[in-house]
Write an enzyme that holds these catalytic residues in place. Sequence first.
Site, PDB file in Angstrom:
ATOM      1  N   GLU A  66       0.843  -1.220   0.000  1.00 46.68           N
ATOM      2  CA  GLU A  66       0.000   0.000   0.000  1.00 46.68           C
ATOM      3  C   GLU A  66       0.869   1.258   0.000  1.00 46.68           C
ATOM      4  OE1 GLU A  66      -3.483   0.012  -0.042  1.00 46.68           O
ATOM      5  OE2 GLU A  66      -3.508  -2.169  -0.117  1.00 46.68           O
TER       6      GLU A  66
HETATM    7  C1  LIG Z   1       1.567  -9.946   0.649  1.00 45.64           C
HETATM    8  C2  LIG Z   1       1.533  -8.950  -0.467  1.00 45.64           C
HETATM    9  C3  LIG Z   1       0.310  -8.499  -0.941  1.00 45.64           C
HETATM   10  C4  LIG Z   1       0.265  -7.603  -2.004  1.00 45.64           C
HETATM   11  N1  LIG Z   1      -0.945  -7.240  -2.510  1.00 45.64           N
HETATM   12  C5  LIG Z   1      -0.986  -6.464  -3.635  1.00 45.64           C
HETATM   13  C6  LIG Z   1      -2.225  -6.198  -4.279  1.00 45.64           C
HETATM   14  O1  LIG Z   1      -3.287  -6.654  -3.862  1.00 45.64           O
HETATM   15  N2  LIG Z   1      -2.205  -5.403  -5.398  1.00 45.64           N
HETATM   16  C7  LIG Z   1      -1.068  -4.876  -5.893  1.00 45.64           C
HETATM   17  O2  LIG Z   1      -1.137  -4.173  -6.890  1.00 45.64           O
HETATM   18  N3  LIG Z   1       0.131  -5.112  -5.304  1.00 45.64           N
HETATM   19  C8  LIG Z   1       0.202  -5.902  -4.194  1.00 45.64           C
HETATM   20  N4  LIG Z   1       1.401  -6.193  -3.614  1.00 45.64           N
HETATM   21  C9  LIG Z   1       2.620  -5.578  -4.130  1.00 45.64           C
HETATM   22  C10 LIG Z   1       3.072  -4.426  -3.248  1.00 45.64           C
HETATM   23  O3  LIG Z   1       2.195  -3.340  -3.385  1.00 45.64           O
HETATM   24  C11 LIG Z   1       4.517  -4.070  -3.635  1.00 45.64           C
HETATM   25  O4  LIG Z   1       5.325  -5.104  -3.100  1.00 45.64           O
HETATM   26  C12 LIG Z   1       4.929  -2.712  -3.109  1.00 45.64           C
HETATM   27  O5  LIG Z   1       4.264  -1.699  -3.806  1.00 45.64           O
HETATM   28  C13 LIG Z   1       6.430  -2.455  -3.224  1.00 45.64           C
HETATM   29  O6  LIG Z   1       6.889  -2.731  -4.511  1.00 45.64           O
HETATM   30  P1  LIG Z   1       8.132  -3.735  -4.698  1.00 45.64           P
HETATM   31  O7  LIG Z   1       7.895  -4.923  -3.860  1.00 45.64           O
HETATM   32  O8  LIG Z   1       8.351  -3.898  -6.137  1.00 45.64           O
HETATM   33  O9  LIG Z   1       9.354  -2.968  -4.025  1.00 45.64           O
HETATM   34  P2  LIG Z   1      10.299  -1.874  -4.703  1.00 45.64           P
HETATM   35  O10 LIG Z   1       9.499  -0.851  -5.392  1.00 45.64           O
HETATM   36  O11 LIG Z   1      11.382  -2.540  -5.429  1.00 45.64           O
HETATM   37  O12 LIG Z   1      10.898  -1.195  -3.379  1.00 45.64           O
HETATM   38  C14 LIG Z   1      11.680  -1.937  -2.440  1.00 45.64           C
HETATM   39  C15 LIG Z   1      12.166  -0.985  -1.372  1.00 45.64           C
HETATM   40  O13 LIG Z   1      13.024  -0.001  -1.976  1.00 45.64           O
HETATM   41  C16 LIG Z   1      12.888   1.225  -1.318  1.00 45.64           C
HETATM   42  N5  LIG Z   1      12.420   2.254  -2.284  1.00 45.64           N
HETATM   43  C17 LIG Z   1      11.677   2.093  -3.397  1.00 45.64           C
HETATM   44  N6  LIG Z   1      11.483   3.268  -3.994  1.00 45.64           N
HETATM   45  C18 LIG Z   1      12.104   4.205  -3.257  1.00 45.64           C
HETATM   46  C19 LIG Z   1      12.255   5.625  -3.331  1.00 45.64           C
HETATM   47  N7  LIG Z   1      11.679   6.364  -4.299  1.00 45.64           N
HETATM   48  N8  LIG Z   1      12.951   6.239  -2.362  1.00 45.64           N
HETATM   49  C20 LIG Z   1      13.505   5.553  -1.357  1.00 45.64           C
HETATM   50  N9  LIG Z   1      13.389   4.229  -1.215  1.00 45.64           N
HETATM   51  C21 LIG Z   1      12.691   3.559  -2.144  1.00 45.64           C
HETATM   52  C22 LIG Z   1      11.859   1.036  -0.203  1.00 45.64           C
HETATM   53  O14 LIG Z   1      12.551   0.708   0.990  1.00 45.64           O
HETATM   54  C23 LIG Z   1      11.080  -0.161  -0.687  1.00 45.64           C
HETATM   55  O15 LIG Z   1      10.481  -0.884   0.406  1.00 45.64           O
HETATM   56  C24 LIG Z   1       1.475  -7.103  -2.554  1.00 45.64           C
HETATM   57  C25 LIG Z   1       2.705  -7.529  -2.053  1.00 45.64           C
HETATM   58  C26 LIG Z   1       2.736  -8.462  -1.048  1.00 45.64           C
HETATM   59  C27 LIG Z   1       4.088  -8.952  -0.574  1.00 45.64           C
END
Ligand SMILES: Cc1cc2nc3c(=O)[nH]c(=O)nc-3n(C[C@H](O)[C@H](O)[C@H](O)COP(=O)(O)OP(=O)(O)OC[C@H]3O[C@@H](n4cnc5c(N)ncnc54)[C@H](O)[C@@H]3O)c2cc1C
Length: 421
Positions: free
Chosen positions: A237
């Site tokens: 979220e």
């Molecule tokens: C159990 C679960 C349920 C989910 N449910 C849904 C769902 O229903 N619908 C949906 O669409 N998605 C869902 N997701 C996906 C979730 O929304 C994403 O995992 C989340 O948005 C983060 O994206 P990412 O995992 O690609 O991390 P990334 O974008 O790769 O980020 C990883 C980390 O990098 C750092 N980071 C990233 N960008 C920046 C920045 N600009 N500045 C500083 N630090 C930064 C932060 O620490 C971040 O936590 C779910 C994920 C899980 C694990």
Amino acid sequence: MRLTEANAGSDASHLESWAQRQPDGSYVLNGEKRWIGNGSKDVLCTFAGSDQGHIALILERGMEGFEAAERYDTLGLQGNDLRRLRFRDVRIPKDNVLGEPGDGFKIAMHTLNSGRISLATGAVGGAKRLIAMAIEHTSERKQFGRPLADFELVEDKIGWMVSYLYGLEAMTYLTTGLVDAGVRDYAVESAMVKVAGSEYLWYSTNRVFQLLGGAAYMADSPIAKILRDTRILPIFEGANDVLRAFIALSGLKTVADEVPDLRRLNLTDPIRTIGTVAEYVVGRITRTVRPHKLDPVHPTLHAPAGAVADQTARLRATTEKLLRIHGREVEQRQRQQKRIAHAATDIYAQIATLSRTTALFEDQGVEASGQERYIATSFCERAAKRVDNQLDRVDDNDDKRLHFIARLAYNRAGYTPGRSS
Ligand SMILES: Cc1cc2nc3c(=O)[nH]c(=O)nc-3n(C[C@H](O)[C@H](O)[C@H](O)COP(=O)(O)OP(=O)(O)OC[C@H]3O[C@@H](n4cnc5c(N)ncnc54)[C@H](O)[C@@H]3O)c2cc1C
């Protein structure tokens, strides 16, 4: 929310799924989503790029080329049917476009706002359960001839959890109250409660885990499940660090727009996701944290209310100073943004707490609500110190050193300082 893709996580505007408009007004959708909660529902809404901008599309099970693929095995939240979604030339009738083509990103962000509030209110409920578990255990379990609950460092943990929970609950009441009152734009507030709620729940879980001792570490213990379930909250979220930047940039943008000689900075298009969302939040920080909001506070709470007004003025002055020093570069200054976001959130939390306690006094009288006044005052005093600390560190910090240490570590690909002989 069916948004996330392999290359579009935190940067949710970077969708690769594509909806190609057809001569009859329908769309042909191609792409793949991952980690989609409840992804096997009969009807769901997803998002894609199109030649008209981002588009929100309603998908129905059975549409040719639409597949709710494998279920993910996750660390926690086992009740969530988390799926990969595949779209191969899925034909979507034009009646299945949600809102206007081009409004997809706005719709996604608006949905996220509600999700963030639910997450924070859920954290409030979860924390109540954690506190009850901790009190039950530490009252019954004796070590060194006394119940654990009698030790000062145990009291500290429970006292911190109760006091912060009062403030967090007040923030969620205020935020849901804004929604009930018909305020259309609550993006900043929902981001603030999401960050505060998810981190508070995680730190509370860690404290209660500690209090339960070795039993907590048994795989089938209830707290082990809570630990597994809550760790995702600061990530999904909207990852908390991304939301901190969003909160700060929204406030910075408001100030840049209001102060005449800062207008030329034109922060209307800061950084993709954050910038797009910032368009919704112009004016919100000032509206929510302005001192005049505190006018109706109960007379017995004038001291903390006055302190909040001072902090607000200081936050604003600091924000303006940062804009003057960094100009548009402020969009890249995440360490400073984090301080602004924390200060703004703690100010919002104090306003919420004072307004909640005022309502309680009006309802039940000051005497009957003595305990609440005590908790509210201590929450506000602690929050005020945090605000001061964050704003002090805007000028007095070791940011440069951390920057160089991190870069050195990147170059060395890890922790490899030289050994002394
Ligand atoms: C159990 C679960 C349920 C989910 N449910 C849904 C769902 O229903 N619908 C949906 O669409 N998605 C869902 N997701 C996906 C979730 O929304 C994403 O995992 C989340 O948005 C983060 O994206 P990412 O995992 O690609 O991390 P990334 O974008 O790769 O980020 C990883 C980390 O990098 C750092 N980071 C990233 N960008 C920046 C920045 N600009 N500045 C500083 N630090 C930064 C932060 O620490 C971040 O936590 C779910 C994920 C899980 C694990």
